[in-house]
Design a protein around this motif. Structure first.
Motif, PDB file in Angstrom:
ATOM      1  N   PRO A 133      10.214   1.869   7.368  1.00  0.00           N
ATOM      2  CA  PRO A 133       9.476   2.304   6.181  1.00  0.00           C
ATOM      3  C   PRO A 133       8.468   1.289   5.670  1.00  0.00           C
ATOM      4  CG  PRO A 133      11.781   2.909   6.006  1.00  0.00           C
ATOM      5  CD  PRO A 133      11.636   2.075   7.249  1.00  0.00           C
ATOM      6  N   ALA A 134       8.779  -0.013   5.794  1.00  0.00           N
ATOM      7  CA  ALA A 134       7.877  -1.025   5.254  1.00  0.00           C
ATOM      8  C   ALA A 134       6.600  -1.152   6.070  1.00  0.00           C
ATOM      9  CB  ALA A 134       8.594  -2.370   5.208  1.00  0.00           C
ATOM     10  N   LEU A 135       6.613  -0.687   7.339  1.00  0.00           N
ATOM     11  CA  LEU A 135       5.445  -0.846   8.198  1.00  0.00           C
ATOM     12  C   LEU A 135       4.495   0.341   8.146  1.00  0.00           C
ATOM     13  CD1 LEU A 135       7.090  -2.413  11.370  1.00  0.00           C
ATOM     14  CD2 LEU A 135       5.835  -3.568   9.552  1.00  0.00           C
ATOM     15  N   ILE A 136       4.876   1.433   7.508  1.00  0.00           N
ATOM     16  CA  ILE A 136       4.016   2.611   7.447  1.00  0.00           C
ATOM     17  C   ILE A 136       2.902   2.374   6.435  1.00  0.00           C
ATOM     18  CG2 ILE A 136       3.898   5.057   6.873  1.00  0.00           C
ATOM     19  CD1 ILE A 136       6.717   5.377   7.820  1.00  0.00           C
ATOM     20  N   ASP A 137       1.683   2.539   6.876  1.00  0.00           N
ATOM     21  CA  ASP A 137       0.529   2.449   5.972  1.00  0.00           C
ATOM     22  C   ASP A 137       0.341   3.819   5.336  1.00  0.00           C
ATOM     23  OD1 ASP A 137      -1.736   1.893   4.610  1.00  0.00           O
ATOM     24  OD2 ASP A 137      -2.961   1.370   6.352  1.00  0.00           O
ATOM     25  N   TYR A 138       1.081   4.069   4.261  1.00  0.00           N
ATOM     26  CA  TYR A 138       1.156   5.414   3.700  1.00  0.00           C
ATOM     27  C   TYR A 138      -0.201   5.949   3.292  1.00  0.00           C
ATOM     28  CZ  TYR A 138       6.230   4.867   3.575  1.00  0.00           C
ATOM     29  OH  TYR A 138       7.540   4.681   3.923  1.00  0.00           O
ATOM     30  N   GLU A 139      -0.986   5.144   2.602  1.00  0.00           N
ATOM     31  CA  GLU A 139      -2.237   5.650   2.039  1.00  0.00           C
ATOM     32  C   GLU A 139      -3.273   5.939   3.118  1.00  0.00           C
ATOM     33  OE1 GLU A 139      -3.622   3.235  -1.124  1.00  0.00           O
ATOM     34  OE2 GLU A 139      -1.799   3.476  -2.322  1.00  0.00           O
ATOM     35  N   ASN A 140      -3.116   5.398   4.309  1.00  0.00           N
ATOM     36  CA  ASN A 140      -4.006   5.716   5.418  1.00  0.00           C
ATOM     37  C   ASN A 140      -3.344   6.643   6.438  1.00  0.00           C
ATOM     38  OD1 ASN A 140      -6.294   4.186   4.610  1.00  0.00           O
ATOM     39  ND2 ASN A 140      -5.251   2.317   5.234  1.00  0.00           N
ATOM     40  N   HIS A 141      -2.178   7.128   6.094  1.00  0.00           N
ATOM     41  CA  HIS A 141      -1.467   8.040   6.989  1.00  0.00           C
ATOM     42  C   HIS A 141      -2.177   9.396   7.001  1.00  0.00           C
ATOM     43  CE1 HIS A 141       1.786  10.464   8.686  1.00  0.00           C
ATOM     44  NE2 HIS A 141       2.316   9.335   9.123  1.00  0.00           N
ATOM     45  N   PRO A 142      -2.228  10.073   8.160  1.00  0.00           N
ATOM     46  CA  PRO A 142      -2.916  11.375   8.223  1.00  0.00           C
ATOM     47  C   PRO A 142      -2.374  12.404   7.236  1.00  0.00           C
ATOM     48  CG  PRO A 142      -2.441  10.568  10.437  1.00  0.00           C
ATOM     49  CD  PRO A 142      -1.762   9.634   9.489  1.00  0.00           C
ATOM     50  N   ARG A 143      -1.107  12.284   6.847  1.00  0.00           N
ATOM     51  CA  ARG A 143      -0.529  13.288   5.955  1.00  0.00           C
ATOM     52  C   ARG A 143      -0.688  12.921   4.476  1.00  0.00           C
ATOM     53  NH1 ARG A 143       3.661  13.541  10.252  1.00  0.00           N
ATOM     54  NH2 ARG A 143       3.450  15.587  11.223  1.00  0.00           N
TER      55      ARG A 143
END
Length: 414
Positions: free
Chosen positions: A121-131
């Motif tokens: 979870p800490a490695l996911i770039d949420y704001e640049n995620h396609p969803r």
């Protein structure tokens, strides 16, 4: 292997980033990082849905301009298990979908960097995620939870099945037992309802359907939703139905002895299941088996579509409420205008009656002639007054009915 920024841009806007990675057997996490570093615009989740629709969807997309030097090369990394690219003339799906490139990857190109481990979870770039953009209607905290779940969701092997899936399993088993005993599905269906899961799916694919539902139900409940009695799910107070359909193909009919005895051997064709499933999400979206992947490989997409459908249903309900309020206003306005017209017609009817009395009075004093014509004229004028008068609601032989009786209850919409 290297590609120009323009080549990568064309690939991801016609095949999506995931499709581009599949075509060239690229390391997907590293590909996302390289695209971001190169400043190449990526399609949003909504645009990805259009891209997956094929040519019709591509025509509906407005592609942003590619900034910077289009000929600048970007180094790409292939997966460790990737097969080498083949020369022109091969029938390899990777080569065919890749288009015009004819190079062969050398062994050192196949993985020049260490593979990126499964994301935490800490490695996911949420704001640049396609969803991130497609789930804009959720709060930031819930968006992160949903995105994380779409990344990790998969078929749950070895874990206890979801209670609702167990119910479906028992229901199907009981129905199948009766079919085996009686030997005729139609007889069983007459006394025992056919399970809806096998209504449009062959028994060979039931286990697939149950496994998919097990994963989706588990994730939905982890994200705060619930599973209803009929197998639909509830998200944000909206009910989203899930329906599976297996495609069929026409094949030559091979009559059995039973068919020959019953006279059904004259048929030339019959429809048989093909094994390809389609999952419909709330009648708004669907996911189907494809050549490269099956529904089980796209459970993250299915989970995202559940939230999208729930949001759109909530919007439709709000719009329906506004339309009903507007319709109620318009009906009240129409009734008021009709009331005003009734008042005017009543005044006109009273004026006609007053006129009849005035004519009759002048005839009695000899001020008017044509005394013999008065009864006919007075009857005609009285009938028109009755026709105009909304308290009477008279139906004229020529003009029909102008008003229903005024005290008749108004017709309300159901």
């Amino acid at each position: 292997m290297n590609m120009t920024r323009k080549e990568i841009y064309d690939h991801i806007w016609t095949r999506t980033v995931q499709g581009f990675a599949d075509d060239y057997s690229l390391n997907y996490p590293i590909l996302l990082r390289r695209i971001k570093e190169a400043g190449i615009p990526r399609p949003s989740r909504k645009e990805i849905l259009f891209i997956r629709q094929g040519e019709d969807g591509l025509r509906a997309i407005h592609r942003p301009e590619l900034p910077g030097d289009p000929d600048e090369e970007v180094k790409l990394t292939r997966r460790r298990d990737a097969e080498p690219l083949v020369e022109m003339g091969s029938t390899s799906p990777t080569k065919r979908n890749a288009g015009k490139r004819t190079e062969t990857a050398s062994p050192e190109e196949i993985e020049v960097e260490e593979a990126v481990p499964e994301e935490t979870p800490a490695l996911i770039d949420y704001e640049n995620h396609p969803r991130w953009a497609s789930l804009y209607f959720l709060t930031q905290a819930e968006r992160r939870r949903v995105i994380r779940e779409t990344e990790v969701i998969g078929i749950r092997k070895g874990a206890p099945l979801h209670p609702k899936v167990l119910e479906f399993q028992k229901e199907i088993a009981a129905w199948q037992t009766q079919v085996d005993i009686l030997g005729d599905e139609n007889i069983v269906n007459a006394v025992l309802d056919k399970p809806h899961l096998v209504d449009r799916v062959s028994l060979e694919n039931v286990d697939r359907v149950l496994s998919i539902l097990d994963s989706l139900y588990t994730s939905v409940e982890l994200l705060g939703g619930s599973v209803l009695e009929d197998g639909s799910v509830s998200l944000h107070d909206q009910i989203v139905a899930l329906r599976f359909t297996e495609s069929r193909a026409r094949v030559p009919f091979e009559p059995t002895v039973h068919d020959e005895m019953t006279g059904e051997d004259g048929k030339k064709w019959t429809m048989q299941f093909t094994g390809k499933l389609t999952l419909s999400v709330g009648y708004l979206y669907s996911i189907r088996d494809r050549r490269k992947d099956r529904i089980e490989d796209r459970l993250g997409d299915a989970l995202e579509l559940l939230f999208l459908t729930a949001f759109q249903l909530s919007q439709n309900r709000a719009e329906t409420g506004e339309r009903q309020e507007l319709d109620s206003f318009n009906r009240e306005l129409e009734r008021t205008e009709e009331l005003v017209q009734q008042a005017k017609d009543y005044e006109d009817a009273q004026r006609i009656r007053t006129l009849i009395k005035a004519v009759q009075k002048k005839l009695s004093t000899g001020e008017l002639e044509y005394r013999d014509y008065f009864p006919t004229w007075a009857a005609w004028a009285s009938e028109k007054a009755e026709w105009l008068d909304p308290t009477v609601g008279h139906r004229d032989a020529v003009l029909g009915r102008r008003h229903e009786p005024i005290l008749q209850p108004p017709k309300l919409d159901p």
